[in-house]
Design a protein around this motif. Structure first.
Motif, PDB file in Angstrom:
ATOM      1  N   ALA A  55       0.856  -1.190   0.000  1.00 54.74           N
ATOM      2  CA  ALA A  55       0.000   0.000   0.000  1.00 54.74           C
ATOM      3  C   ALA A  55       0.886   1.232   0.000  1.00 54.74           C
ATOM      4  N   CYS A  56       0.366   2.316  -0.546  1.00 60.55           N
ATOM      5  CA  CYS A  56       1.144   3.545  -0.596  1.00 60.55           C
ATOM      6  C   CYS A  56       0.228   4.751  -0.530  1.00 60.55           C
ATOM      7  N   SER A  57       0.630   5.721   0.285  1.00 60.99           N
ATOM      8  CA  SER A  57      -0.116   6.968   0.419  1.00 60.99           C
ATOM      9  C   SER A  57       0.606   8.066  -0.349  1.00 60.99           C
ATOM     10  N   SER A  58      -0.079   8.632  -1.318  1.00 59.89           N
ATOM     11  CA  SER A  58       0.522   9.689  -2.120  1.00 59.89           C
ATOM     12  C   SER A  58       0.582  10.989  -1.328  1.00 59.89           C
ATOM     13  N   GLY A  59       1.688  11.703  -1.448  1.00 54.90           N
ATOM     14  CA  GLY A  59       1.797  12.991  -0.801  1.00 54.90           C
ATOM     15  C   GLY A  59       1.217  14.106  -1.641  1.00 54.90           C
ATOM     16  N   VAL A  60       0.849  13.786  -2.866  1.00 53.23           N
ATOM     17  CA  VAL A  60       0.332  14.795  -3.792  1.00 53.23           C
ATOM     18  C   VAL A  60      -1.177  14.923  -3.683  1.00 53.23           C
ATOM     19  N   ASP A  61      -1.880  13.816  -3.840  1.00 51.19           N
ATOM     20  CA  ASP A  61      -3.337  13.885  -3.858  1.00 51.19           C
ATOM     21  C   ASP A  61      -3.982  13.227  -2.651  1.00 51.19           C
ATOM     22  N   GLY A  62      -3.181  12.679  -1.754  1.00 49.22           N
ATOM     23  CA  GLY A  62      -3.729  12.083  -0.539  1.00 49.22           C
ATOM     24  C   GLY A  62      -4.357  10.727  -0.738  1.00 49.22           C
ATOM     25  N   ARG A  63      -4.289  10.203  -1.953  1.00 55.38           N
ATOM     26  CA  ARG A  63      -4.892   8.905  -2.204  1.00 55.38           C
ATOM     27  C   ARG A  63      -4.011   7.801  -1.646  1.00 55.38           C
ATOM     28  N   ILE A  64      -4.658   6.701  -1.311  1.00 54.18           N
ATOM     29  CA  ILE A  64      -3.934   5.515  -0.864  1.00 54.18           C
ATOM     30  C   ILE A  64      -4.182   4.413  -1.887  1.00 54.18           C
ATOM     31  N   TYR A  65      -3.104   3.859  -2.353  1.00 51.99           N
ATOM     32  CA  TYR A  65      -3.162   2.813  -3.368  1.00 51.99           C
ATOM     33  C   TYR A  65      -2.858   1.465  -2.719  1.00 51.99           C
ATOM     34  N   TYR A  66      -3.607   0.453  -3.110  1.00 53.07           N
ATOM     35  CA  TYR A  66      -3.430  -0.883  -2.559  1.00 53.07           C
ATOM     36  C   TYR A  66      -3.113  -1.875  -3.673  1.00 53.07           C
ATOM     37  N   ALA A  67      -2.304  -2.846  -3.335  1.00 55.88           N
ATOM     38  CA  ALA A  67      -2.090  -3.956  -4.254  1.00 55.88           C
ATOM     39  C   ALA A  67      -3.347  -4.806  -4.283  1.00 55.88           C
ATOM     40  N   ASP A  68      -3.598  -5.411  -5.427  1.00 54.78           N
ATOM     41  CA  ASP A  68      -4.822  -6.216  -5.586  1.00 54.78           C
ATOM     42  C   ASP A  68      -4.924  -7.314  -4.531  1.00 54.78           C
ATOM     43  N   TYR A  69      -3.792  -7.902  -4.184  1.00 59.60           N
ATOM     44  CA  TYR A  69      -3.841  -9.065  -3.302  1.00 59.60           C
ATOM     45  C   TYR A  69      -4.081  -8.693  -1.840  1.00 59.60           C
ATOM     46  N   VAL A  70      -4.148  -7.408  -1.513  1.00 55.66           N
ATOM     47  CA  VAL A  70      -4.473  -7.012  -0.142  1.00 55.66           C
ATOM     48  C   VAL A  70      -5.738  -6.155  -0.075  1.00 55.66           C
ATOM     49  N   THR A  71      -6.251  -5.765  -1.229  1.00 54.39           N
ATOM     50  CA  THR A  71      -7.449  -4.931  -1.254  1.00 54.39           C
ATOM     51  C   THR A  71      -8.601  -5.640  -0.566  1.00 54.39           C
ATOM     52  N   GLY A  72      -9.254  -4.913   0.327  1.00 54.43           N
ATOM     53  CA  GLY A  72     -10.362  -5.474   1.070  1.00 54.43           C
ATOM     54  C   GLY A  72      -9.939  -6.147   2.357  1.00 54.43           C
ATOM     55  N   ARG A  73      -8.650  -6.378   2.528  1.00 54.64           N
ATOM     56  CA  ARG A  73      -8.153  -7.017   3.755  1.00 54.64           C
ATOM     57  C   ARG A  73      -7.254  -6.082   4.561  1.00 54.64           C
ATOM     58  N   PHE A  74      -6.491  -5.256   3.880  1.00 57.17           N
ATOM     59  CA  PHE A  74      -5.555  -4.346   4.546  1.00 57.17           C
ATOM     60  C   PHE A  74      -6.053  -2.921   4.397  1.00 57.17           C
ATOM     61  N   ILE A  75      -5.855  -2.132   5.440  1.00 64.19           N
ATOM     62  CA  ILE A  75      -6.183  -0.710   5.391  1.00 64.19           C
ATOM     63  C   ILE A  75      -4.997   0.085   5.917  1.00 64.19           C
ATOM     64  N   MET A  76      -4.578   1.042   5.127  1.00 67.24           N
ATOM     65  CA  MET A  76      -3.485   1.917   5.529  1.00 67.24           C
ATOM     66  C   MET A  76      -4.049   3.267   5.932  1.00 67.24           C
ATOM     67  N   THR A  77      -3.538   3.794   7.022  1.00 67.08           N
ATOM     68  CA  THR A  77      -3.922   5.139   7.430  1.00 67.08           C
ATOM     69  C   THR A  77      -2.670   5.979   7.622  1.00 67.08           C
ATOM     70  N   ARG A  78      -2.858   7.265   7.454  1.00 69.70           N
ATOM     71  CA  ARG A  78      -1.732   8.184   7.554  1.00 69.70           C
ATOM     72  C   ARG A  78      -2.122   9.343   8.449  1.00 69.70           C
ATOM     73  N   ASP A  79      -1.294   9.647   9.411  1.00 74.70           N
ATOM     74  CA  ASP A  79      -1.528  10.756  10.325  1.00 74.70           C
ATOM     75  C   ASP A  79      -0.373  11.740  10.165  1.00 74.70           C
ATOM     76  N   ASN A  80      -0.613  12.807   9.438  1.00 74.13           N
ATOM     77  CA  ASN A  80       0.460  13.769   9.172  1.00 74.13           C
ATOM     78  C   ASN A  80       0.827  14.583  10.408  1.00 74.13           C
ATOM     79  N   ARG A  81      -0.089  14.704  11.332  1.00 69.92           N
ATOM     80  CA  ARG A  81       0.237  15.453  12.561  1.00 69.92           C
ATOM     81  C   ARG A  81       1.258  14.688  13.399  1.00 69.92           C
ATOM     82  N   ARG A  82       1.058  13.374  13.473  1.00 69.05           N
ATOM     83  CA  ARG A  82       1.965  12.540  14.267  1.00 69.05           C
ATOM     84  C   ARG A  82       3.077  11.929  13.418  1.00 69.05           C
TER      85      ARG A  82
END
Length: 125
Positions: A48-75
């Protein structure tokens, strides 16, 4: 810049696990950050990857629906919540940062600007 992963360990198939990555030394939040994994004898693959440009999070097909990535820019942290784990998810998971999220096709050879040391995830059947 430093990336430090935490979490990982041993879990049974079907179980859950959370990984965290603490980032330090960045100026601003416009960097991409995410996770890739590598199992012994296998190529590196993106998770998974969180873009710094548009804020989108991209997931690989084999983890979609099972893994969730979150990003906290404050912390300056990212987490990877992994559910419904499978034995094939067993690998060393790395937190990585760069200017962009690399396309899935090049993750295996992409030279990230910054890498953590990785944390082992083992899923038993």
């Amino acid at each position: 810049v430093q990336l430090v992963e935490s979490g990982g360990g041993l879990v049974q198939a079907g179980g859950s696990m959370t990984l965290s990555c603490a980032a330090s030394g960045f100026t601003g939040d416009d960097y991409a950050i995410g996770w890739f994994r590598q199992a012994p004898g296998k190529e590196r693959e993106g998770v998974a990857c969180s873009s710094g440009v548009d804020g989108r999070i991209y997931y690989a097909d084999y983890v979609t629906g099972r893994f969730i990535m979150t990003r906290d820019n404050r912390r300056h942290t990212v987490t990877l919540q992994m559910d419904s784990l499978k034995p094939e998810d067993t690998a060393r998971y790395f937190c990585a940062a760069d200017e962009i999220c690399p396309p899935a096709s090049v993750v295996r050879v992409f030279k990230y600007d910054h890498l953590g040391q990785g944390t082992q995830v083992t899923v038993s059947s």
